[in-house]
Write an enzyme that holds these catalytic residues in place. Structure first.
Site, mmCIF file in Angstrom:
data_model
loop_
_atom_site.group_PDB
_atom_site.id
_atom_site.type_symbol
_atom_site.label_atom_id
_atom_site.label_comp_id
_atom_site.label_asym_id
_atom_site.label_seq_id
_atom_site.Cartn_x
_atom_site.Cartn_y
_atom_site.Cartn_z
ATOM 1 N N SER A 165 0.827 -1.197 0.000
ATOM 2 C CA SER A 165 0.000 0.000 0.000
ATOM 3 C C SER A 165 0.874 1.264 0.000
ATOM 4 C CB SER A 165 -0.975 -0.043 1.188
ATOM 5 O OG SER A 165 -2.034 0.865 1.011
ATOM 6 N N ASP A 180 -5.306 -3.741 -2.855
ATOM 7 C CA ASP A 180 -4.301 -3.443 -1.829
ATOM 8 C C ASP A 180 -3.702 -4.704 -1.183
ATOM 9 O OD1 ASP A 180 -3.351 -2.701 0.982
ATOM 10 O OD2 ASP A 180 -3.843 -0.726 0.174
#
Length: 270
Positions: A38, A152
């Site tokens: 991320s 993610d």
């Protein structure tokens, strides 16, 4: 000897990575391999390209009113926001197309929602790797890649320590941004957004605990980010400083481990 660092996810909390990496550098410690999930993938890519100071300069110039501009609201509803800001950052700051052209080994972790498994990028398009790793479900649009639909990396691997072994790291530092969230607020303070965020963090905490048992990092840096929320990008300066202080506290332990490793391996062929 190679030292690797794994940079975890956490939205705006990821500004702490800038302070962490800066403090280690000031102490004479540079990392030979970097992995990120991320926001950690974005900061890690910039660090691997040798452009960390430029990212810090950019991160400090935005205020709360700039958040909608940065995130780029989008439609249709596969995600609320586009990846335009990340694209601009990578283009303007990094200016490198492929992971192989970075200054050091780098890995970004994403998750394929079709197969429910992690996908690790160690080569190929840097933009695809970082975009995929940062595609928080519901917030950012997922990334199609062949027959995969990528979101993610924090969905399955919030702090990607394991991949550092494959990148050749002998000593591993993990930066966990979500370790001290439990006192962020009381039940009376919970909004709908708070409930969604905390539910996600609880799951990520358990995944990180499992990951650390499976592949224990040698040093864990845990910046105290109580009260910092996923979209608090306007708080860059204070978040960076918290990261810097956390890393400064970890420097003596890391230097001790490096010294012990060098003594154990003295006289052995490299």
């Amino acid at each position: 000897m190679k030292i690797g660092i794994a940079l975890g996810g956490g939205g705006a909390k990821g500004y702490a990575h800038i302070g962490v990496l800066g403090a280690f550098s000031e102490a004479g410690i540079e990392f030979d391999a970097v992995s990120g999930t991320s926001i950690g993938a974005l900061v890690g890519a910039v660090y691997a390209a040798g452009k960390l100071s430029r990212l810090e300069d950019v991160s400090l110039k935005y205020g709360f009113k700039d958040i909608p501009f940065l995130l780029g609201p989008t439609w249709p509803a596969r995600g609320l926001f586009s990846r335009n800001y990340v694209d601009r950052l990578l283009g303007e700051i990094v200016g490198i197309e492929n992971i192989e052209d970075l200054g050091k080994p780098f890995a970004a972790v994403a998750v394929d929602v079709n197969r429910a498994e992690t996908v690790t990028f160690t080569s190929g398009s840097l933009r695809t790797a970082v975009h995929s790793s940062m595609a928080i479900p519901g917030l950012f649009t997922p990334v199609p890649n062949g027959d995969m639909l990528l979101v993610d990396g924090g969905v399955l691997e919030p702090v990607p320590v394991k991949v550092l072994k494959t990148l050749g790291a002998d000593i591993i530092v993990a930066v966990d941004l979500l370790s001290n969230f439990s006192e962020d607020c009381t039940m009376a303070d919970f909004s709908l957004v708070d409930i969604v965020q905390r539910s996600s963090i609880i799951a990520q905490r358990r995944l990180t605990e499992y990951s650390f048992r499976e592949c224990p990092p040698d040093v864990v840096v845990s910046p105290c980010l109580l009260g910092v929320k996923v979209l608090d990008f306007h708080r860059g300066s204070s978040i960076i400083e918290v990261g810097r202080e956390a890393a400064q506290s970890a420097v003596p332990e890391l230097k001790r481990l490096v010294s012990e490793f060098e003594k154990r391996n003295e006289g052995r062929p490299a």
